[in-house]
Design a protein around this motif. Structure first.
Motif, PDB file in Angstrom:
ATOM      1  N   PHE A   1       0.782  -1.227   0.000  1.00  0.00           N
ATOM      2  CA  PHE A   1       0.000   0.000   0.000  1.00  0.00           C
ATOM      3  C   PHE A   1       0.823   1.292   0.000  1.00  0.00           C
ATOM      4  N   ALA A   2       2.135   1.205   0.173  1.00  0.00           N
ATOM      5  CA  ALA A   2       2.941   2.426   0.207  1.00  0.00           C
ATOM      6  C   ALA A   2       2.783   3.194  -1.108  1.00  0.00           C
ATOM      7  N   VAL A   3       2.606   4.490  -0.994  1.00  0.00           N
ATOM      8  CA  VAL A   3       2.409   5.359  -2.154  1.00  0.00           C
ATOM      9  C   VAL A   3       3.704   6.129  -2.410  1.00  0.00           C
ATOM     10  N   PRO A   4       4.217   6.164  -3.638  1.00  0.00           N
ATOM     11  CA  PRO A   4       5.449   6.913  -3.915  1.00  0.00           C
ATOM     12  C   PRO A   4       5.343   8.363  -3.449  1.00  0.00           C
ATOM     13  N   GLY A   5       6.256   8.763  -2.564  1.00  0.00           N
ATOM     14  CA  GLY A   5       6.296  10.147  -2.097  1.00  0.00           C
ATOM     15  C   GLY A   5       5.297  10.501  -1.016  1.00  0.00           C
ATOM     16  N   ASP A   6       4.448   9.536  -0.584  1.00  0.00           N
ATOM     17  CA  ASP A   6       3.452   9.857   0.449  1.00  0.00           C
ATOM     18  C   ASP A   6       4.176  10.190   1.758  1.00  0.00           C
ATOM     19  N   GLY A   7       3.836  11.337   2.330  1.00  0.00           N
ATOM     20  CA  GLY A   7       4.527  11.820   3.516  1.00  0.00           C
ATOM     21  C   GLY A   7       5.661  12.762   3.189  1.00  0.00           C
ATOM     22  N   TYR A   8       5.994  12.862   1.901  1.00  0.00           N
ATOM     23  CA  TYR A   8       7.044  13.770   1.434  1.00  0.00           C
ATOM     24  C   TYR A   8       6.494  14.727   0.384  1.00  0.00           C
ATOM     25  N   ARG A   9       5.205  15.047   0.480  1.00  0.00           N
ATOM     26  CA  ARG A   9       4.527  15.947  -0.459  1.00  0.00           C
ATOM     27  C   ARG A   9       4.675  15.475  -1.905  1.00  0.00           C
ATOM     28  N   GLY A  10       4.654  14.159  -2.069  1.00  0.00           N
ATOM     29  CA  GLY A  10       4.704  13.593  -3.407  1.00  0.00           C
ATOM     30  C   GLY A  10       6.098  13.416  -3.979  1.00  0.00           C
ATOM     31  N   ASN A  11       7.111  13.855  -3.258  1.00  0.00           N
ATOM     32  CA  ASN A  11       8.488  13.762  -3.744  1.00  0.00           C
ATOM     33  C   ASN A  11       9.026  12.349  -3.503  1.00  0.00           C
ATOM     34  N   GLN A  12       9.329  11.625  -4.575  1.00  0.00           N
ATOM     35  CA  GLN A  12       9.829  10.264  -4.439  1.00  0.00           C
ATOM     36  C   GLN A  12      11.305  10.208  -4.091  1.00  0.00           C
ATOM     37  N   ASN A  13      12.006  11.317  -4.194  1.00  0.00           N
ATOM     38  CA  ASN A  13      13.437  11.368  -3.865  1.00  0.00           C
ATOM     39  C   ASN A  13      13.711  12.541  -2.936  1.00  0.00           C
TER      40      ASN A  13
ATOM     41  N   TYR B   1      11.481   6.671  -2.415  1.00  0.00           N
ATOM     42  CA  TYR B   1      10.812   6.586  -1.128  1.00  0.00           C
ATOM     43  C   TYR B   1       9.320   6.345  -1.343  1.00  0.00           C
ATOM     44  N   GLY B   2       8.821   5.312  -0.696  1.00  0.00           N
ATOM     45  CA  GLY B   2       7.391   5.054  -0.695  1.00  0.00           C
ATOM     46  C   GLY B   2       6.893   5.115   0.734  1.00  0.00           C
ATOM     47  N   GLY B   3       5.769   5.746   0.954  1.00  0.00           N
ATOM     48  CA  GLY B   3       5.286   5.920   2.317  1.00  0.00           C
ATOM     49  C   GLY B   3       3.802   5.647   2.449  1.00  0.00           C
ATOM     50  N   LEU B   4       3.381   5.463   3.679  1.00  0.00           N
ATOM     51  CA  LEU B   4       1.963   5.312   3.995  1.00  0.00           C
ATOM     52  C   LEU B   4       1.705   6.061   5.296  1.00  0.00           C
ATOM     53  N   THR B   5       1.125   7.249   5.173  1.00  0.00           N
ATOM     54  CA  THR B   5       0.747   7.993   6.362  1.00  0.00           C
ATOM     55  C   THR B   5      -0.558   7.425   6.897  1.00  0.00           C
ATOM     56  N   LEU B   6      -0.856   7.729   8.141  1.00  0.00           N
ATOM     57  CA  LEU B   6      -2.099   7.251   8.732  1.00  0.00           C
ATOM     58  C   LEU B   6      -3.294   7.830   7.982  1.00  0.00           C
ATOM     59  N   ARG B   7      -3.177   9.068   7.519  1.00  0.00           N
ATOM     60  CA  ARG B   7      -4.243   9.692   6.746  1.00  0.00           C
ATOM     61  C   ARG B   7      -4.543   8.897   5.481  1.00  0.00           C
ATOM     62  N   THR B   8      -3.495   8.523   4.749  1.00  0.00           N
ATOM     63  CA  THR B   8      -3.683   7.768   3.521  1.00  0.00           C
ATOM     64  C   THR B   8      -4.241   6.380   3.809  1.00  0.00           C
TER      65      THR B   8
ATOM     66  N   PHE C   1       0.450  11.625  20.036  1.00  0.00           N
ATOM     67  CA  PHE C   1       0.967  11.305  18.705  1.00  0.00           C
ATOM     68  C   PHE C   1       0.881  12.569  17.854  1.00  0.00           C
ATOM     69  N   THR C   2       1.914  12.827  17.043  1.00  0.00           N
ATOM     70  CA  THR C   2       1.829  13.960  16.114  1.00  0.00           C
ATOM     71  C   THR C   2       1.984  13.526  14.657  1.00  0.00           C
ATOM     72  N   TYR C   3       2.661  12.373  14.412  1.00  0.00           N
ATOM     73  CA  TYR C   3       2.802  11.912  13.017  1.00  0.00           C
ATOM     74  C   TYR C   3       3.216  10.451  13.010  1.00  0.00           C
ATOM     75  N   THR C   4       2.546   9.664  12.181  1.00  0.00           N
ATOM     76  CA  THR C   4       2.851   8.237  12.025  1.00  0.00           C
ATOM     77  C   THR C   4       3.125   7.978  10.549  1.00  0.00           C
ATOM     78  N   HIS C   5       4.245   7.315  10.256  1.00  0.00           N
ATOM     79  CA  HIS C   5       4.666   7.170   8.863  1.00  0.00           C
ATOM     80  C   HIS C   5       5.326   5.810   8.661  1.00  0.00           C
ATOM     81  N   LEU C   6       4.675   4.970   7.888  1.00  0.00           N
ATOM     82  CA  LEU C   6       5.255   3.698   7.459  1.00  0.00           C
ATOM     83  C   LEU C   6       5.996   3.970   6.154  1.00  0.00           C
ATOM     84  N   VAL C   7       7.312   3.764   6.151  1.00  0.00           N
ATOM     85  CA  VAL C   7       8.094   4.253   5.005  1.00  0.00           C
ATOM     86  C   VAL C   7       9.163   3.249   4.590  1.00  0.00           C
TER      87      VAL C   7
END
Length: 597
Positions: free
Chosen positions: A399-411, A419-426, A467-473
């Motif tokens: 489920f990790a989305v490229p750039g999720d948690g980095y404003r869409g930036n994959q690098n 970088y692929g990420g999954l924020t709690l929001r996503t 909690f302030t931010y959760t990021h699976l990356v």
């Protein structure tokens, strides 16, 4: 002679909500109700509350903007108290009068105090993330597509929303030509109408639309700039003059972004949007026989593009006309003001960045609530089981989305890694859309709760921690040339301040200054590099600890300058972790986690 026409792919209009439908409930409460309705599958309640929240915020923001703009103008036009300006007293007199006006204006505004997180929610168009789903579930697919498009205009790199919009685009009952931007400003559609009129040689309409668009454009940028004059916490207690300079520089950096924001039409950047008005106007005025207006518009355009061959040719043509006079070739007043302000601000900021030496590190720091102890860090092995490692790793891989948690930036940190990420929001969005199981989200939340409890116990935290931010990356090495790398996967940094070459670490933007504790839970091994290391200096000359990631390893530490850290290059394979940050400031609590309670 000619001007260049601009094609706009989608029609832009303003999203108007009947003001009578906006209640006296503050926007943040309406937003919360809308999200709660969404989570409860009450899509009608979601739509009504979020629409009202958006309009309530617009009304509030407009009122604040008007206060700041009108008070500034009133103070500038006031009669001085004394006939001579001595030691810049006139500046301070106007500042005091401006302040008195703002105080009065503030007293007249209901629900004036909106916290920074609420502003961020609405300015980033987050309500539309929920609205598009609620519209669709409420059998309003055309509105759903427009809500998704509105969100994408401000967040063009959001991969999940790009996918959603593609879904809407493929639906036979949705007319893409009728998709609109709910947050479009007046100048956007005036400009579009003006360019269409130009293509059809309707010169009076070109003049009418472009002149109105100019006024609306300048007003919109002024409103954006007024938003930059809000509160600012420098994180220290400076003297009067440094305090003024610091706040002004902070505000100016914000204001410089307004030009870029207003030069965007539906997510498409137009660097020449403002001056291009004069290009269309000069030709339309000439065709209507108003030579003076044509010359003034052409001269205004040349302020910004002095070597434009077409406009230079037009100017030369106009000069040779019998009725042309020397005074015709003076740029318009608003164009001159805008041009000189733009250049002065740019020059001033360049001076600040080049010359200004911030001394905040030498200032006395006042302790925060339960201030963390220096270099407090703990490493634990087998914090979670191999089964939970594998489950989280499976979630990340699927489920990790490229750039999720980095404003869409994959690098975001290295061009050699993706970088692929999954924020709690996503994750919550995917769960609501049916693509992700609730049990997967529950697992992320449950393990986060265990990490938090462990943090409280190990660090003996006596105050409430949020909690302030959760990021699976995951960081994946890009094949080719990896073994010749000299860069880091993540440069040495602190999590709540901006590390400087001299070792100072001021707590100001863009650092996440509210972060107090950090936890990194590693999920796998089997890759090359990627070691976490701690350093006593920003250059990495004195390495204190090196942690080799593996399943179940948990590294917990305080987020400040006392724990400078970085990540060595990932040279082969994929490195995954669950990163969680905590804060004492409830205003920065993780909104998505609260929604699940």
């Amino acid at each position: 002679m000619h001007a260049t026409s601009t094609c706009i792919a989608l029609l832009v209009v303003c999203f108007l909500v009947d003001a009578g439908n906006v209640t006296d409930v503050p926007c943040w409460e309406l937003y919360k109700r809308g999200v709660d309705a969404y989570l409860s599958d009450d899509y009608g309640g979601c739509v009504s509350n979020l629409e009202s929240a958006i309009e309530s915020y617009r009304k509030h923001a407009k009122t604040i903007q008007n206060c700041r703009l009108s008070c500034h103008q009133d103070a500038a036009n006031t009669q001085p108290l004394y006939q001579f300006d001595v030691e810049d007293l006139l500046f301070f007199e106007k500042t005091i009068k401006n302040t008195l006006c703002l105080i009065q204006c503030k007293d007249d505004i209901e629900f004036y105090n909106i916290d920074r997180e609420t502003v961020k929610i609405f300015e980033s168009r987050k309500p539309y993330e929920y609205l598009h789903i609620c519209y669709y579930q409420n059998k309003s697919p055309q509105l759903a597509a427009s809500a998704a498009f509105t969100y994408l205009v401000s967040n063009p790199n959001d991969a999940a929303m790009v996918s959603n919009f593609k879904f809407y685009s493929d639906q036979p009952d949705i007319k893409i030509i009728e998709v609109i931007n709910f947050e479009a400003k007046d100048y956007m559609y005036l400009y579009v109408h003006g360019t269409r009129a130009y293509d059809e040689k309707r010169w009076d309409e070109v003049i009418g639309n472009m002149e109105e668009s100019l006024l609306s454009y300048l007003q919109s940028e002024d409103e954006c700039r007024a938003n930059c004059e809000g509160p600012f916490d420098p994180g220290w207690y400076p003297d009067m003059i440094p305090s003024i300079a610091n706040h002004f520089a902070h505000s100016l950096r914000c204001k410089r972004k307004c030009k870029e924001a207003t030069s965007t039409l539906n997510g498409e950047k137009h660097e020449d949007l403002y001056p291009s008005h004069y290009n269309f106007l000069q030709f339309a005025y000439f065709k209507r026989g108003n030579l003076r207006a044509a010359c003034e518009a052409a001269s205004s355009y040349l302020l910004y593009f002095p070597m434009d061959e077409n406009m230079l040719y037009n100017i030369e043509y106009y000069r040779k006309l019998p009725k042309a006079k020397k005074e015709f070739f003076i740029p318009r007043r608003e164009a001159m003001t805008y041009y000189h302000r733009d250049n002065y601000e740019k020059t001033l900021l360049e001076f600040v960045f080049e010359k200004f030496n911030v001394k905040t590190a030498t200032m006395k720091k006042y302790p925060a609530l339960s201030e963390p102890k220096p270099r407090a860090r703990i490493t634990q092995e087998k914090f979670i089981s191999k089964k939970n490692c594998d489950s989280l790793l499976k979630i990340a891989m699927e489920f990790a989305v490229p750039g999720d948690g980095y404003r869409g930036n994959q690098n975001p940190h290295s061009s050699h890694e993706k970088y692929g990420g999954l924020t709690l929001r996503t994750a919550i969005k995917m769960m609501k859309e049916g693509s992700m199981n609730k049990s997967d989200v529950d697992l992320i939340v449950a393990i986060g709760d265990e990490v938090k409890q462990n943090m409280v116990e190990k660090f003996k935290v006596s105050h409430k921690l949020h909690f302030t931010y959760t990021h699976l990356v995951c960081r994946k090495a890009i094949p080719g040339g990896q073994f010749n790398r000299s860069d880091l996967s993540h440069e040495i940094h602190a999590d709540n301040c901006n590390i400087q070459e001299d070792g100072s670490c001021p707590k100001n933007w863009p650092a996440f200054t509210w972060r107090d504790y950090t936890a990194i839970l590693y999920l796998n091994s089997g890759f090359s590099g990627g070691e976490l290391f701690f350093s006593s200096d920003p250059r990495g000359d004195s390495i204190q600890d090196v942690i080799v990631p593996k399943c179940g390893s948990l590294v917990s530490f305080t987020s400040g300058q006392e724990n400078l850290h970085g990540v060595k290059a990932v040279r082969n394979g994929t490195r995954c972790a669950l990163a969680i940050w905590f804060t004492f400031d409830k205003d920065y609590g993780e909104v998505e986690r609260k929604q699940l309670l």
